[in-house]
Design a protein around this motif. Sequence first.
Motif, mmCIF file in Angstrom:
data_model
loop_
_atom_site.group_PDB
_atom_site.id
_atom_site.type_symbol
_atom_site.label_atom_id
_atom_site.label_comp_id
_atom_site.label_asym_id
_atom_site.label_seq_id
_atom_site.Cartn_x
_atom_site.Cartn_y
_atom_site.Cartn_z
ATOM 1 N N MET A 1 78.124 64.054 52.867
ATOM 2 C CA MET A 1 79.332 64.598 53.438
ATOM 3 C C MET A 1 79.658 63.967 54.792
ATOM 4 N N LYS A 2 78.612 63.502 55.478
ATOM 5 C CA LYS A 2 78.835 62.867 56.769
ATOM 6 C C LYS A 2 79.711 61.621 56.602
ATOM 7 N N ASN A 3 79.471 60.870 55.518
ATOM 8 C CA ASN A 3 80.262 59.680 55.225
ATOM 9 C C ASN A 3 81.725 60.034 55.027
ATOM 10 N N LEU A 4 82.008 61.100 54.305
ATOM 11 C CA LEU A 4 83.378 61.540 54.056
ATOM 12 C C LEU A 4 84.059 61.926 55.360
ATOM 13 N N GLY A 5 83.324 62.590 56.226
ATOM 14 C CA GLY A 5 83.861 62.967 57.534
ATOM 15 C C GLY A 5 84.236 61.753 58.360
ATOM 16 N N ASN A 6 83.370 60.734 58.323
ATOM 17 C CA ASN A 6 83.658 59.486 59.042
ATOM 18 C C ASN A 6 84.885 58.786 58.464
ATOM 19 N N MET A 7 84.983 58.785 57.140
ATOM 20 C CA MET A 7 86.145 58.151 56.504
ATOM 21 C C MET A 7 87.431 58.869 56.892
ATOM 22 N N MET A 8 87.406 60.187 56.927
ATOM 23 C CA MET A 8 88.589 60.956 57.305
ATOM 24 C C MET A 8 88.976 60.682 58.757
ATOM 25 N N LYS A 9 87.972 60.593 59.617
ATOM 26 C CA LYS A 9 88.224 60.300 61.028
ATOM 27 C C LYS A 9 88.846 58.908 61.175
ATOM 28 N N GLN A 10 88.329 57.920 60.441
ATOM 29 C CA GLN A 10 88.868 56.559 60.488
ATOM 30 C C GLN A 10 90.299 56.528 59.959
#
Length: 107
Positions: A1-10
Motif C-alpha cells: 500500500m505504501k507504493n500506491l500512496g507514493n504513486m498517488m502523491k506523484q
Amino acid sequence: MKNLGNMMKQAQQFQTRMSEMQAELEKVEMTGQSGGGTVKIVLSGKNEVRKISIDKTLVDPEEVEVLEDLLLAAFNDAKQKVETHAAAEMQKITGGLQLPPGMKLPF
C-alpha cells in the motif's frame, strides 16, 4: 500500500505542475515572421493570435495573395515556436518520459 500512496502523491504533484505549466503558457508570447520580418504574428502559448503587424510597403490591392501567403507563413512560424516551447516545458515536467504515440496533454 505504501507504493500506491507514493504513486498517488506523484500523480498529484504531476497534476499541480501541469496546471502551473498551463498557466505559464497563457503568459508566453511567441512571434512568427515572414517576408524578412515585414509580416509578424504574435501568438500566446495557447495558440491565440495576440497581434498582427504588416509593413505598409506590403499593402497593395493588386498583391493581396502575396500578403495572404505571408500571413499564413508568419502564423505557422509562430505556431511552431509555441509548440516547441510547450514540448520543452513538458520535457521538464515529465523528466524526459515519452508519452505514447498520439497522446497529447492539453495545452
